[in-house]
Design a protein around this motif. Structure first.
Motif, PDB file in Angstrom:
ATOM      1  N   THR A  66       0.829  -1.210   0.000  1.00  0.00           N
ATOM      2  CA  THR A  66       0.000   0.000   0.000  1.00  0.00           C
ATOM      3  C   THR A  66       0.861   1.257   0.000  1.00  0.00           C
ATOM      4  O   THR A  66       0.613   2.202  -0.756  1.00  0.00           O
ATOM      5  CB  THR A  66      -0.936   0.008   1.224  1.00  0.00           C
ATOM      6  N   VAL A  67       1.897   1.258   0.841  1.00  0.00           N
ATOM      7  CA  VAL A  67       2.785   2.423   0.928  1.00  0.00           C
ATOM      8  C   VAL A  67       3.520   2.642  -0.394  1.00  0.00           C
ATOM      9  O   VAL A  67       3.597   3.767  -0.907  1.00  0.00           O
ATOM     10  CB  VAL A  67       3.794   2.249   2.084  1.00  0.00           C
ATOM     11  N   ILE A  68       4.044   1.559  -0.961  1.00  0.00           N
ATOM     12  CA  ILE A  68       4.790   1.674  -2.219  1.00  0.00           C
ATOM     13  C   ILE A  68       3.860   2.095  -3.355  1.00  0.00           C
ATOM     14  O   ILE A  68       4.233   2.893  -4.224  1.00  0.00           O
ATOM     15  CB  ILE A  68       5.496   0.342  -2.555  1.00  0.00           C
ATOM     16  N   ASN A  69       2.641   1.593  -3.332  1.00  0.00           N
ATOM     17  CA  ASN A  69       1.673   1.962  -4.370  1.00  0.00           C
ATOM     18  C   ASN A  69       1.306   3.446  -4.277  1.00  0.00           C
ATOM     19  O   ASN A  69       1.141   4.121  -5.303  1.00  0.00           O
ATOM     20  CB  ASN A  69       0.420   1.101  -4.244  1.00  0.00           C
ATOM     21  N   LEU A  70       1.193   3.957  -3.055  1.00  0.00           N
ATOM     22  CA  LEU A  70       0.934   5.392  -2.875  1.00  0.00           C
ATOM     23  C   LEU A  70       2.096   6.222  -3.417  1.00  0.00           C
ATOM     24  O   LEU A  70       1.891   7.273  -4.035  1.00  0.00           O
ATOM     25  CB  LEU A  70       0.713   5.706  -1.393  1.00  0.00           C
ATOM     26  N   LEU A  71       3.308   5.728  -3.193  1.00  0.00           N
ATOM     27  CA  LEU A  71       4.492   6.408  -3.715  1.00  0.00           C
ATOM     28  C   LEU A  71       4.477   6.397  -5.243  1.00  0.00           C
ATOM     29  O   LEU A  71       4.814   7.402  -5.887  1.00  0.00           O
ATOM     30  CB  LEU A  71       5.752   5.716  -3.189  1.00  0.00           C
ATOM     31  N   MET A  72       4.056   5.281  -5.812  1.00  0.00           N
ATOM     32  CA  MET A  72       3.960   5.165  -7.271  1.00  0.00           C
ATOM     33  C   MET A  72       2.948   6.173  -7.824  1.00  0.00           C
ATOM     34  O   MET A  72       3.208   6.851  -8.832  1.00  0.00           O
ATOM     35  CB  MET A  72       3.545   3.737  -7.641  1.00  0.00           C
ATOM     36  N   GLN A  73       1.828   6.286  -7.158  1.00  0.00           N
ATOM     37  CA  GLN A  73       0.796   7.222  -7.604  1.00  0.00           C
ATOM     38  C   GLN A  73       1.283   8.670  -7.503  1.00  0.00           C
ATOM     39  O   GLN A  73       1.015   9.492  -8.387  1.00  0.00           O
ATOM     40  CB  GLN A  73      -0.472   7.028  -6.766  1.00  0.00           C
ATOM     41  N   TYR A  74       2.005   8.971  -6.429  1.00  0.00           N
ATOM     42  CA  TYR A  74       2.520  10.330  -6.242  1.00  0.00           C
ATOM     43  C   TYR A  74       3.544  10.670  -7.328  1.00  0.00           C
ATOM     44  O   TYR A  74       3.510  11.757  -7.922  1.00  0.00           O
ATOM     45  CB  TYR A  74       3.150  10.449  -4.857  1.00  0.00           C
ATOM     46  N   LEU A  75       4.443   9.733  -7.604  1.00  0.00           N
ATOM     47  CA  LEU A  75       5.434   9.941  -8.655  1.00  0.00           C
ATOM     48  C   LEU A  75       4.774  10.119 -10.021  1.00  0.00           C
ATOM     49  O   LEU A  75       5.221  10.922 -10.846  1.00  0.00           O
ATOM     50  CB  LEU A  75       6.401   8.755  -8.708  1.00  0.00           C
ATOM     51  N   THR A  76       3.710   9.366 -10.250  1.00  0.00           N
ATOM     52  CA  THR A  76       2.991   9.475 -11.522  1.00  0.00           C
ATOM     53  C   THR A  76       2.380  10.863 -11.681  1.00  0.00           C
ATOM     54  O   THR A  76       2.372  11.432 -12.781  1.00  0.00           O
ATOM     55  CB  THR A  76       1.891   8.397 -11.608  1.00  0.00           C
ATOM     56  N   ARG A  77       1.893  11.431 -10.579  1.00  0.00           N
ATOM     57  CA  ARG A  77       1.341  12.794 -10.637  1.00  0.00           C
ATOM     58  C   ARG A  77       2.446  13.817 -10.922  1.00  0.00           C
ATOM     59  O   ARG A  77       2.235  14.782 -11.664  1.00  0.00           O
ATOM     60  CB  ARG A  77       0.611  13.128  -9.332  1.00  0.00           C
ATOM     61  N   ILE A  78       3.602  13.606 -10.323  1.00  0.00           N
ATOM     62  CA  ILE A  78       4.729  14.504 -10.582  1.00  0.00           C
ATOM     63  C   ILE A  78       5.158  14.404 -12.046  1.00  0.00           C
ATOM     64  O   ILE A  78       5.407  15.412 -12.716  1.00  0.00           O
ATOM     65  CB  ILE A  78       5.915  14.166  -9.653  1.00  0.00           C
ATOM     66  N   GLU A  79       5.234  13.167 -12.542  1.00  0.00           N
ATOM     67  CA  GLU A  79       5.588  12.954 -13.946  1.00  0.00           C
ATOM     68  C   GLU A  79       4.595  13.664 -14.863  1.00  0.00           C
ATOM     69  O   GLU A  79       4.985  14.325 -15.838  1.00  0.00           O
ATOM     70  CB  GLU A  79       5.605  11.456 -14.253  1.00  0.00           C
ATOM     71  N   ALA A  80       3.309  13.555 -14.539  1.00  0.00           N
ATOM     72  CA  ALA A  80       2.274  14.200 -15.351  1.00  0.00           C
ATOM     73  C   ALA A  80       2.434  15.714 -15.348  1.00  0.00           C
ATOM     74  O   ALA A  80       2.224  16.378 -16.374  1.00  0.00           O
ATOM     75  CB  ALA A  80       0.891  13.809 -14.831  1.00  0.00           C
ATOM     76  N   ALA A  81       2.835  16.270 -14.206  1.00  0.00           N
ATOM     77  CA  ALA A  81       3.023  17.724 -14.111  1.00  0.00           C
ATOM     78  C   ALA A  81       4.158  18.189 -15.021  1.00  0.00           C
ATOM     79  O   ALA A  81       4.063  19.237 -15.669  1.00  0.00           O
ATOM     80  CB  ALA A  81       3.309  18.116 -12.662  1.00  0.00           C
ATOM     81  N   VAL A  82       5.235  17.409 -15.087  1.00  0.00           N
ATOM     82  CA  VAL A  82       6.359  17.746 -15.971  1.00  0.00           C
ATOM     83  C   VAL A  82       5.922  17.664 -17.431  1.00  0.00           C
ATOM     84  O   VAL A  82       6.215  18.558 -18.241  1.00  0.00           O
ATOM     85  CB  VAL A  82       7.557  16.805 -15.715  1.00  0.00           C
ATOM     86  N   MET A  83       5.208  16.600 -17.774  1.00  0.00           N
ATOM     87  CA  MET A  83       4.745  16.423 -19.152  1.00  0.00           C
ATOM     88  C   MET A  83       3.801  17.548 -19.567  1.00  0.00           C
ATOM     89  O   MET A  83       3.908  18.101 -20.669  1.00  0.00           O
ATOM     90  CB  MET A  83       4.050  15.066 -19.294  1.00  0.00           C
ATOM     91  N   GLU A  84       2.874  17.885 -18.678  1.00  0.00           N
ATOM     92  CA  GLU A  84       1.902  18.940 -18.992  1.00  0.00           C
ATOM     93  C   GLU A  84       2.598  20.284 -19.194  1.00  0.00           C
ATOM     94  O   GLU A  84       2.229  21.058 -20.086  1.00  0.00           O
ATOM     95  CB  GLU A  84       0.867  19.040 -17.869  1.00  0.00           C
ATOM     96  N   ALA A  85       3.606  20.557 -18.377  1.00  0.00           N
ATOM     97  CA  ALA A  85       4.338  21.822 -18.510  1.00  0.00           C
ATOM     98  C   ALA A  85       5.067  21.884 -19.849  1.00  0.00           C
ATOM     99  O   ALA A  85       5.057  22.923 -20.528  1.00  0.00           O
ATOM    100  CB  ALA A  85       5.326  21.977 -17.357  1.00  0.00           C
ATOM    101  N   ALA A  86       5.694  20.781 -20.237  1.00  0.00           N
ATOM    102  CA  ALA A  86       6.419  20.761 -21.514  1.00  0.00           C
ATOM    103  C   ALA A  86       5.468  20.872 -22.702  1.00  0.00           C
ATOM    104  O   ALA A  86       5.808  21.469 -23.730  1.00  0.00           O
ATOM    105  CB  ALA A  86       7.245  19.481 -21.616  1.00  0.00           C
ATOM    106  N   LYS A  87       4.271  20.322 -22.553  1.00  0.00           N
ATOM    107  CA  LYS A  87       3.299  20.333 -23.654  1.00  0.00           C
ATOM    108  C   LYS A  87       2.579  21.670 -23.814  1.00  0.00           C
ATOM    109  O   LYS A  87       1.824  21.854 -24.770  1.00  0.00           O
ATOM    110  CB  LYS A  87       2.265  19.221 -23.437  1.00  0.00           C
TER     111      LYS A  87
END
Length: 407
Positions: A286-307
């Motif tokens: 559960t903890v690792i999955n939450l970390l995965m979800q948080y990282l995915t949101r950060i990744e999305a923020a970088v992608m959205e900014a570049a786009k």
């Protein structure tokens, strides 16, 4: 006597007055991370020493059959400690420990062996790991600290990405670097004040970075687009790759280096897969999955900014990159950079960066398999790919490396 018995713990008392030295791998990213750790009371210093003295120190204290990144990291530590700059009784060293099949898990023991050889075995060596391999009462990766540390990686990824895509075309020479320096200064001040760390603030800053880079005047022209992949240390570290990015810029190239967030997602994803395959507690998953979800949101923020601006090439989402190599290599191939290295080469080709430098350090067997070993397969599917593997080791000359790249 066992390694564990010889280990010197970094205690709570040491946290107050010890300087913690950190080897330099990501100049922009690590500067931001330093500020996050300072917020939690740690005094970190990113090492800046380099050159032949570091290599010589590594060769002196590490067996030359050991992988090249270990030689450089330990060499940088030992060269710094012998410089006379530090109070050796108030200094600790910080090194990552992956916990996987990569020999990087053993760097920490090689470092302690080097310290003992130099008569410095009283010095604490802190293991930075997410596997519970070693614990220190004076150094703890709490969830809030970890979340903030991961968030600032987004700043480094986007700044490097947009700088590399702007500099070859800038109308005013040096304008891209000046903007990068201004943002590093601005973000450093924010981080020092405890700002710019929650996801909302991160998104706002990322969008502002994108807008300001898009506002820089450019002159479109034909340049050679080159991607860089490889073992994580020689891929990113100017010390490890003989200033590869600077060399490519000097050869009139636009350079694309996949970001750190993708690698972090890869490592966290592997933890989830391990629990699925081999078992593990539900709480840990559960903890690792939450970390995965948080990282995915950060990744999305970088992608959205570049786009936000069409002139920039945004990185692909981790899950998309993962699917790119499904017909080529199994996901069980995850030692070192694993299948991700192969996937990054495919992503680069599909993004228009058909010329690729695959940086390979001596002694990194997994990297040679998923790097050089996959070139033929990639070329069979992408005939336009032009991939050159470059070996990095103490005996490899910079001239030969650069000449191979020019070919």
């Amino acid at each position: 006597m066992s390694q564990e018995m010889e280990r010197v713990e970094f205690t709570r008392e040491m946290k107050n007055d010890y300087t913690i030295l950190v080897p330099n791998m990501l100049p922009v990213h690590f500067g931001f991370l330093l500020k996050v750790f300072e917020e939690y009371g740690y005094k970190l210093e990113i090492l800046q020493n380099g050159g032949q003295a570091v290599v010589d120190a590594g060769l002196k204290y590490v067996h030359n059959d050991t992988c090249y990144p270990a030689l450089l990291v330990i060499g940088q530590f030992m060269d710094a400690l012998q410089s006379g700059k530090y109070d050796l009784h108030k200094t600790a060293l910080l090194i990552t420990q992956t916990g996987g099949g990569c020999r990087a898990s053993n760097y920490i023991h090689l470092l302690r062996k080097a310290l003992k050889k130099a008569g410095l075995d009283y010095m604490p060596v802190i293991s930075l790991n997410l596997s519970g391999l070693e614990k220190n009462s004076g150094f703890q990766l709490t969830l809030p600290l970890l979340r903030k540390a991961l968030a600032v990686l987004a700043y480094g990824d986007l700044l490097v990405l947009l700088h590399n895509q702007t500099m070859p075309y800038e109308t005013v020479p040096g304008s891209s670097q000046k903007l990068l320096d201004r943002w590093v200064d601005r973000l450093t001040k924010q981080l020092s004040a405890g700002k710019g760390l929650n996801l909302k603030e991160v998104r706002e800053n990322l969008n502002a970075i994108s807008d300001e880079y898009a506002a820089l005047p450019i002159t479109p022209r034909c340049v050679t687009k080159v991607g860089v992949v490889g073992e994580i240390y020689v891929k990113y570290s100017p010390l490890g790759n003989n200033n590869l990015e600077a060399f490519l810029h000097g050869q009139d190239c636009e350079v694309m280096v996949p970001g750190v967030i993708g690698f972090m997602l890869f490592k966290v994803d592997n933890r989830l897969e391990d629990i699925k395959l081999y078992g593990g507690s539900r709480a840990k998953y559960t903890v690792i999955n939450l970390l995965m979800q948080y990282l995915t949101r950060i990744e999305a923020a970088v992608m959205e900014a570049a786009k936000r601006h069409s002139r920039f090439v945004a990185p692909s989402a981790y899950q998309k990159v993962k699917k790119m190599v499904e017909p080529m290599i199994g996901y069980g191939c995850k030692m070192g950079e694993g299948w991700l290295l192969t996937a990054e080469m495919v992503e680069l080709v599909e993004s228009g960066y058909q010329n690729i430098v695959c940086a390979q350090p001596f002694g990194c067997l997994p990297n040679h398999i998923v790097g050089k070993g996959m070139i033929r397969k990639i070329k069979s599917l992408y005939p336009q790919a032009n991939i050159v593997p470059i070996d990095y080791d103490p005996g490899a000359t910079r001239v030969n490396q650069e000449n191979r790249i020019k070919l």
